[in-house]
Write a protein that holds these residues in place. Structure first.
Motif, PDB file in Angstrom:
ATOM      1  N   UNK A   8       0.829  -1.196   0.000  1.00 50.43           N
ATOM      2  CA  UNK A   8       0.000   0.000   0.000  1.00 50.43           C
ATOM      3  C   UNK A   8       0.873   1.259   0.000  1.00 50.43           C
ATOM      4  N   UNK A   9       1.894   1.256   0.833  1.00 53.35           N
ATOM      5  CA  UNK A   9       2.796   2.414   0.884  1.00 53.35           C
ATOM      6  C   UNK A   9       3.563   2.589  -0.421  1.00 53.35           C
ATOM      7  N   UNK A  10       4.016   1.472  -0.996  1.00 54.56           N
ATOM      8  CA  UNK A  10       4.748   1.533  -2.254  1.00 54.56           C
ATOM      9  C   UNK A  10       3.857   2.045  -3.376  1.00 54.56           C
ATOM     10  N   UNK A  11       2.634   1.544  -3.437  1.00 53.11           N
ATOM     11  CA  UNK A  11       1.703   1.985  -4.478  1.00 53.11           C
ATOM     12  C   UNK A  11       1.409   3.473  -4.344  1.00 53.11           C
ATOM     13  N   UNK A  18       4.790   9.412  -9.854  1.00 54.29           N
ATOM     14  CA  UNK A  18       4.561   9.262 -11.296  1.00 54.29           C
ATOM     15  C   UNK A  18       3.435  10.141 -11.806  1.00 54.29           C
ATOM     16  N   UNK A  19       2.578  10.609 -10.907  1.00 55.42           N
ATOM     17  CA  UNK A  19       1.534  11.540 -11.311  1.00 55.42           C
ATOM     18  C   UNK A  19       0.191  10.940 -11.645  1.00 55.42           C
ATOM     19  N   UNK A  20       0.095   9.602 -11.687  1.00 52.43           N
ATOM     20  CA  UNK A  20      -1.184   8.956 -11.983  1.00 52.43           C
ATOM     21  C   UNK A  20      -1.120   7.482 -11.623  1.00 52.43           C
ATOM     22  N   UNK A  25       1.284   2.102 -12.072  1.00 50.67           N
ATOM     23  CA  UNK A  25       1.132   0.678 -12.380  1.00 50.67           C
ATOM     24  C   UNK A  25       2.172   0.228 -13.394  1.00 50.67           C
ATOM     25  N   UNK A  26       2.418   1.072 -14.391  1.00 40.04           N
ATOM     26  CA  UNK A  26       3.417   0.739 -15.409  1.00 40.04           C
ATOM     27  C   UNK A  26       4.801   0.629 -14.778  1.00 40.04           C
ATOM     28  N   UNK A  56      -6.450  20.021 -13.473  1.00 41.67           N
ATOM     29  CA  UNK A  56      -5.028  20.383 -13.462  1.00 41.67           C
ATOM     30  C   UNK A  56      -4.127  19.233 -13.039  1.00 41.67           C
ATOM     31  N   UNK A  57      -4.727  18.150 -12.535  1.00 39.39           N
ATOM     32  CA  UNK A  57      -3.942  17.009 -12.085  1.00 39.39           C
ATOM     33  C   UNK A  57      -4.272  16.623 -10.664  1.00 39.39           C
ATOM     34  N   UNK A  58      -3.384  15.911 -10.012  1.00 31.53           N
ATOM     35  CA  UNK A  58      -3.625  15.451  -8.654  1.00 31.53           C
ATOM     36  C   UNK A  58      -2.856  16.288  -7.644  1.00 31.53           C
ATOM     37  N   UNK A  59      -3.467  16.421  -6.452  1.00 30.01           N
ATOM     38  CA  UNK A  59      -2.863  17.200  -5.371  1.00 30.01           C
ATOM     39  C   UNK A  59      -2.968  16.417  -4.080  1.00 30.01           C
ATOM     40  N   UNK A  60      -1.902  16.440  -3.298  1.00 23.67           N
ATOM     41  CA  UNK A  60      -1.922  15.762  -2.009  1.00 23.67           C
ATOM     42  C   UNK A  60      -2.728  16.562  -0.996  1.00 23.67           C
ATOM     43  N   UNK A  61      -3.537  15.870  -0.221  1.00 23.34           N
ATOM     44  CA  UNK A  61      -4.185  16.517   0.914  1.00 23.34           C
ATOM     45  C   UNK A  61      -3.139  16.709   2.006  1.00 23.34           C
TER      46      UNK A  61
END
Length: 295
Positions: A8-11, A18-20, A25-26, A56-61
């Motif tokens: 879970x931590x690695x994923x 990687x941004x997505x 997964x790749x 605009x993409x993903x953002x960390x909470x």
């Protein structure tokens, strides 16, 4: 007490870096659904969202940022353990993520490293100064080659040289025969500058303000290779650090009278990645180059 498992931590770490989910997964060599499930289970454990997504993409909470820092430590430790177990003598492959805010000397160092470690996969990307610093803070690079990095307890800085700003013009430009130029000479020129967030833009703006000068026409570009091509195509003249490109008869660099200051060119390594064998091998290439050439 429920605890996250290593997967879970690695994923989660890879999704952030990687941004997505798709790219994570790749990189991990698993299915997108597996990465998604690990991420969902981790969010269930912490009781809230770790990542928000928008156009605009993903953002960390806020929680996501805290967990990401821990996840990165976990991934780095796993990687270091794997290297130790593999044995340094037989380690001849792996992966390095290298970023820079100027192509030279980054590419020359990468070329030297690649000759010694031809089986190592290298991801190399140019970014503006602000983005490069932010990527270091977010543990998104193994090595960064940047000018004037900020001080931080989270990374180690190795100075490899100092450079000043110069004006780049085509070889047939009227200014090309000058030994030096003044910023005042640029008032009627079209000046090419890197995008917002670059060290160059801040330095040039400060110099123009100091001498109460202005350039009427400016074009903002991205990285220096784009600027170089724009200069060669006659779009304008460019202000950038010296030795930002390999020598060419088509392009001339000229010192600027009002900008004699030099700026540190540095290799920056996040502390949690410092002991990786491949990082240490890259640093040895840097050290060898310092003793044989002027960076």
């Amino acid at each position: 007490m429920l605890r996250p498992n290593p997967y879970q931590l690695t994923a989660f770490s890879h999704v952030v870096r990687e941004g997505s989910v798709t790219d994570a997964a790749r990189k991990l060599g698993v299915s997108q659904s597996a990465v998604t499930q690990h991420l969902q289970k981790l969010e269930a454990l912490v009781g809230g969202k770790l990542i928000t997504r928008s156009r605009e993409g993903q953002t960390l909470t806020r929680t996501g940022q805290e967990i990401f820092e821990l996840a990165e430590r976990h991934v780095s430790l796993e990687r270091l353990i794997a290297e130790r177990l593999a044995g340094y003598a037989t380690l001849d492959s792996g992966h390095l993520t290298i970023i820079a805010n100027a192509p030279v000397p980054a590419l020359s160092l990468i070329a030297r490293f690649n000759k010694q470690w031809p089986n190592v996969q290298i991801d190399f990307t140019l970014y503006d100064w602000t983005t490069a610093i932010e990527m270091l803070r977010n543990h998104q690079a193994d090595i960064a080659l940047i000018f004037e990095p900020t001080h931080s307890t989270e990374w180690t800085i190795y100075q490899i040289g100092r450079k000043r700003y110069v004006l780049y013009v085509p070889a047939d430009h009227p200014l090309a025969t000058r030994n030096t130029v003044s910023l005042a000479d640029l008032s009627d020129q079209t000046l090419l500058l890197p995008e917002q967030g670059s060290l160059t833009q801040r330095v040039v703006a400060k110099a123009l303000s100091k001498y109460n000068l202005d350039v009427r026409r400016k074009i903002k570009t991205t990285t220096f290779p784009v600027m170089k091509e724009a200069i060669l195509q006659g779009a304008g003249v460019g202000l950038f650090l010296e030795d930002s490109t390999a020598e060419t008869h088509a392009l001339v660099s000229i010192p600027i009278d009002e900008m004699p200051e030099t700026y540190r060119n540095c290799v920056v390594v996040p502390n949690d990645k410092h002991d990786f064998r491949l990082v240490q091998s890259f640093l040895s290439v840097v050290e060898t180059r310092l003793h044989t050439d002027d960076l």
